[in-house]
Design a protein around this motif. Sequence first.
Motif, PDB file in Angstrom:
ATOM      1  N   PHE A 259     -31.486 -17.239 -74.833  1.00 47.72           N
ATOM      2  CA  PHE A 259     -31.733 -17.783 -73.496  1.00 47.72           C
ATOM      3  C   PHE A 259     -31.630 -16.651 -72.490  1.00 47.72           C
ATOM      4  CE2 PHE A 259     -30.180 -19.644 -69.493  1.00 47.72           C
ATOM      5  CZ  PHE A 259     -31.120 -20.640 -69.274  1.00 47.72           C
ATOM      6  N   THR A 260     -32.539 -16.631 -71.532  1.00 47.58           N
ATOM      7  CA  THR A 260     -32.536 -15.605 -70.492  1.00 47.58           C
ATOM      8  C   THR A 260     -32.722 -16.242 -69.132  1.00 47.58           C
ATOM      9  OG1 THR A 260     -33.508 -13.985 -72.008  1.00 47.58           O
ATOM     10  CG2 THR A 260     -33.629 -13.484 -69.673  1.00 47.58           C
ATOM     11  N   THR A 261     -31.956 -15.765 -68.171  1.00 52.84           N
ATOM     12  CA  THR A 261     -32.096 -16.230 -66.803  1.00 52.84           C
ATOM     13  C   THR A 261     -31.801 -15.051 -65.874  1.00 52.84           C
ATOM     14  OG1 THR A 261     -31.412 -17.914 -65.202  1.00 52.84           O
ATOM     15  CG2 THR A 261     -29.704 -17.035 -66.657  1.00 52.84           C
ATOM     16  N   LEU A 262     -31.738 -15.297 -64.583  1.00 48.59           N
ATOM     17  CA  LEU A 262     -31.444 -14.234 -63.639  1.00 48.59           C
ATOM     18  C   LEU A 262     -29.952 -13.935 -63.614  1.00 48.59           C
ATOM     19  CD1 LEU A 262     -33.784 -15.314 -60.693  1.00 48.59           C
ATOM     20  CD2 LEU A 262     -34.244 -13.678 -62.533  1.00 48.59           C
ATOM     21  N   LYS A 263     -29.582 -12.718 -63.249  1.00 41.45           N
ATOM     22  CA  LYS A 263     -28.188 -12.293 -63.332  1.00 41.45           C
ATOM     23  C   LYS A 263     -27.275 -13.064 -62.394  1.00 41.45           C
ATOM     24  CE  LYS A 263     -28.262  -8.481 -59.968  1.00 41.45           C
ATOM     25  NZ  LYS A 263     -28.000  -7.037 -59.757  1.00 41.45           N
ATOM     26  N   ASP A 264     -27.821 -13.620 -61.293  1.00 38.06           N
ATOM     27  CA  ASP A 264     -26.961 -14.354 -60.368  1.00 38.06           C
ATOM     28  C   ASP A 264     -26.740 -15.793 -60.793  1.00 38.06           C
ATOM     29  OD1 ASP A 264     -29.520 -15.169 -59.871  1.00 38.06           O
ATOM     30  OD2 ASP A 264     -29.436 -14.930 -57.683  1.00 38.06           O
ATOM     31  N   MET A 265     -27.311 -16.175 -61.938  1.00 35.69           N
ATOM     32  CA  MET A 265     -27.018 -17.477 -62.530  1.00 35.69           C
ATOM     33  C   MET A 265     -25.806 -17.343 -63.454  1.00 35.69           C
ATOM     34  SD  MET A 265     -29.375 -19.589 -61.332  1.00 35.69           S
ATOM     35  CE  MET A 265     -29.556 -20.970 -62.476  1.00 35.69           C
ATOM     36  N   SER A 266     -24.972 -18.365 -63.504  1.00 32.30           N
ATOM     37  CA  SER A 266     -23.798 -18.377 -64.381  1.00 32.30           C
ATOM     38  C   SER A 266     -24.065 -19.253 -65.594  1.00 32.30           C
ATOM     39  CB  SER A 266     -22.573 -18.915 -63.630  1.00 32.30           C
ATOM     40  OG  SER A 266     -22.248 -18.098 -62.528  1.00 32.30           O
ATOM     41  N   ILE A 267     -23.590 -18.808 -66.745  1.00 36.32           N
ATOM     42  CA  ILE A 267     -23.593 -19.644 -67.950  1.00 36.32           C
ATOM     43  C   ILE A 267     -22.139 -20.005 -68.223  1.00 36.32           C
ATOM     44  CG2 ILE A 267     -24.141 -19.817 -70.395  1.00 36.32           C
ATOM     45  CD1 ILE A 267     -26.318 -17.739 -69.982  1.00 36.32           C
ATOM     46  N   ASP A 268     -21.805 -21.276 -68.083  1.00 40.03           N
ATOM     47  CA  ASP A 268     -20.423 -21.710 -68.245  1.00 40.03           C
ATOM     48  C   ASP A 268     -20.016 -21.749 -69.712  1.00 40.03           C
ATOM     49  OD1 ASP A 268     -20.233 -21.940 -65.533  1.00 40.03           O
ATOM     50  OD2 ASP A 268     -20.328 -24.130 -65.471  1.00 40.03           O
ATOM     51  N   VAL A 269     -18.742 -21.957 -69.932  1.00 42.07           N
ATOM     52  CA  VAL A 269     -18.209 -22.094 -71.285  1.00 42.07           C
ATOM     53  C   VAL A 269     -18.778 -23.345 -71.949  1.00 42.07           C
ATOM     54  CG1 VAL A 269     -16.096 -22.465 -72.613  1.00 42.07           C
ATOM     55  CG2 VAL A 269     -16.107 -20.889 -70.668  1.00 42.07           C
ATOM     56  N   PHE A 270     -19.162 -23.206 -73.209  1.00 37.95           N
ATOM     57  CA  PHE A 270     -19.730 -24.333 -73.946  1.00 37.95           C
ATOM     58  C   PHE A 270     -18.655 -25.358 -74.278  1.00 37.95           C
ATOM     59  CE2 PHE A 270     -23.314 -21.617 -74.416  1.00 37.95           C
ATOM     60  CZ  PHE A 270     -24.395 -22.430 -74.755  1.00 37.95           C
ATOM     61  N   GLY A 271     -19.036 -26.610 -74.153  1.00 38.00           N
ATOM     62  CA  GLY A 271     -18.233 -27.718 -74.651  1.00 38.00           C
ATOM     63  C   GLY A 271     -18.988 -28.323 -75.814  1.00 38.00           C
ATOM     64  N   GLY A 272     -18.556 -28.039 -77.046  1.00 44.36           N
ATOM     65  CA  GLY A 272     -19.378 -28.411 -78.194  1.00 44.36           C
ATOM     66  C   GLY A 272     -20.619 -27.549 -78.187  1.00 44.36           C
ATOM     67  N   GLN A 273     -21.784 -28.167 -78.146  1.00 39.93           N
ATOM     68  CA  GLN A 273     -23.050 -27.429 -78.193  1.00 39.93           C
ATOM     69  C   GLN A 273     -23.708 -27.302 -76.826  1.00 39.93           C
ATOM     70  OE1 GLN A 273     -25.571 -29.353 -81.091  1.00 39.93           O
ATOM     71  NE2 GLN A 273     -23.978 -29.342 -82.666  1.00 39.93           N
ATOM     72  N   TYR A 274     -22.994 -27.653 -75.752  1.00 38.50           N
ATOM     73  CA  TYR A 274     -23.646 -27.745 -74.454  1.00 38.50           C
ATOM     74  C   TYR A 274     -22.929 -26.915 -73.387  1.00 38.50           C
ATOM     75  CZ  TYR A 274     -25.140 -31.799 -77.113  1.00 38.50           C
ATOM     76  OH  TYR A 274     -25.607 -32.614 -78.108  1.00 38.50           O
ATOM     77  N   ALA A 275     -23.745 -26.349 -72.467  1.00 33.62           N
ATOM     78  CA  ALA A 275     -23.170 -25.559 -71.377  1.00 33.62           C
ATOM     79  C   ALA A 275     -24.024 -25.719 -70.123  1.00 33.62           C
ATOM     80  CB  ALA A 275     -23.090 -24.084 -71.754  1.00 33.62           C
ATOM     81  N   TRP A 276     -23.352 -25.631 -68.987  1.00 28.56           N
ATOM     82  CA  TRP A 276     -24.036 -25.685 -67.701  1.00 28.56           C
ATOM     83  C   TRP A 276     -24.472 -24.285 -67.284  1.00 28.56           C
ATOM     84  CZ3 TRP A 276     -25.391 -30.238 -65.781  1.00 28.56           C
ATOM     85  CH2 TRP A 276     -24.642 -31.376 -66.116  1.00 28.56           C
ATOM     86  N   VAL A 277     -25.650 -24.227 -66.693  1.00 35.28           N
ATOM     87  CA  VAL A 277     -26.161 -23.005 -66.079  1.00 35.28           C
ATOM     88  C   VAL A 277     -26.396 -23.321 -64.610  1.00 35.28           C
ATOM     89  CG1 VAL A 277     -28.013 -21.279 -66.074  1.00 35.28           C
ATOM     90  CG2 VAL A 277     -27.289 -22.338 -68.234  1.00 35.28           C
ATOM     91  N   HIS A 278     -25.931 -22.450 -63.722  1.00 36.46           N
ATOM     92  CA  HIS A 278     -26.057 -22.762 -62.296  1.00 36.46           C
ATOM     93  C   HIS A 278     -25.936 -21.508 -61.464  1.00 36.46           C
ATOM     94  CE1 HIS A 278     -21.593 -22.461 -61.772  1.00 36.46           C
ATOM     95  NE2 HIS A 278     -21.622 -22.801 -63.040  1.00 36.46           N
TER      96      HIS A 278
END
Length: 533
Positions: A450-469
Amino acid sequence: MNLNKKSLLVACVLAAMSTTAFAATESTSSTTVTNHDTPTSTSTRVTREQHSTSTSSATVSSTEKTSTKSSGASVSVGLGRLGDYVAAPIISPQQKAPEAIKALQNVVANDGYIKLGQLAMVKQSGKWGLVGTDGKVLLEAQFKEMESSISADGTFFVRRKKELEHIKGDGTAVAANSEEAYQHYKTDKYTRKAIADAALDGNVQKDNTEYASSSYTSFSVKSKWGFNDASGKTVIEPQFKEVYTGFSEDRAFVKNAKGKTVAIDGSGNTVFEAPTNDIDPYKNGLAEYRRHISKFNFGGLLGLAVGIGLSNHGGFYYGDAWNPVYDGVKRGYLDRNGNIVIDSKNDAVWPMTEHGTLVKNEGKLGFMNRQGQYVIQPGNYDAGIMDYSSSLIVLKNKDNEKSGVFNVVTGKQVVPFVFDSIDFVSPTRMSVVKGENRQLIDMNSGQVVFTTLKDMSIDVFGGQYAWVHKGSAEYQLIDETGKVLFRDKDKTISQAAMFRHGYAPVKSKGKWGVMNTNGEWIVQPIYDEVNVL
């Protein structure tokens, strides 16, 4: 007791600053363990020139990717390379999480409440209640305090006013009275502490020898201290001026008649003189000792983070959820014979883990094993976070300000110093920044998923899922493969906690509710706080 605000933090304990003077003059020579991926030396120093050679100026590229747009943020998903670093496994199938971490992960995975149809504790107008997996209210908000049992048995500890109650999810009593409820609560807390302590102690292979002295208790007669066995029989006559620690691994630390701090065995014989009386009992063959310093300055270290912590939203954080700076304690470690394994005279020594600890000396940072041998050779590094389950640690090369990853067991560098930042976001995923991109890397294959812009955050996964914001906006949900499952197209989400059992607390328009992995509201956002069970 503040039930709803307590949390279980599994990480290195920050010890208090010692106020005891250190008078010992012992020192130990540095021993190194050679590996072929880091510069080696028989001394404790590694030159700048040696480390600058590992720098790469390659750009990050990605193949087989598809691009999408989300609230102005460019996102690309797919497999790829890590610059000139060809995609390769960072963790191997043979690497296994320590048993103590597995115990914590079992707590995380316990879905007993969900199976009973109980979804979350919710707070409204200062009172706590309970909602079910169907979104309906099971218990009206009526409790001043509320905490779930660690056993996930469908019971809760609550207070309406002052009296503690132990109840079921339908409000019926488990305990007959407050005293019985408190006994249940103590048992629950003891279980939590035992799990946490196991992880904190390092989960090393323990000495299986059964020492009779493990049951000894100290007692005093006319200001002299001795020890009784479990039956109350005196086994070591009162003779010591003070007892600093009880017996552990057939060693106790006491002040003898001459005023010296010594270690004694179960027969009361002196084994060795200790360097200080600010010392802990033995744990898995090592005792931590500390010495006082009048001042210290260890700014700039990112610190060592390990383990999993229970969040205030019911989920479990992994890795970088707790990342303290070095605590300034001048600690060292002794073996059972009194040999200094790691000297407190080093610039800095971090708390011990299963595999060893970070040691900084003469301005250089390395990682020593529990025998006092350098596994990761000292270099011009700052410390990043540690992934305790896969024995990986992030180090920042101060020569080029780039981060890489080392294995603390083998000492091998498994990710070169090419990234601006590295965070572990699950046992198999890490989030890296290089240039203008942030990428999610599968550590089993080394591939970018997965790739996004550097100012986006990838949160810690809970199971198989994570928030990006991006800050408190532009929320989207991804799975471990990098697939986007949900986007907040209406831009109503301002905060979201980690998923647990397929549910996550989500804040919208100032209130909390619960969403599933499809982005559907299971519990409408009408609450002041939500703790998913």
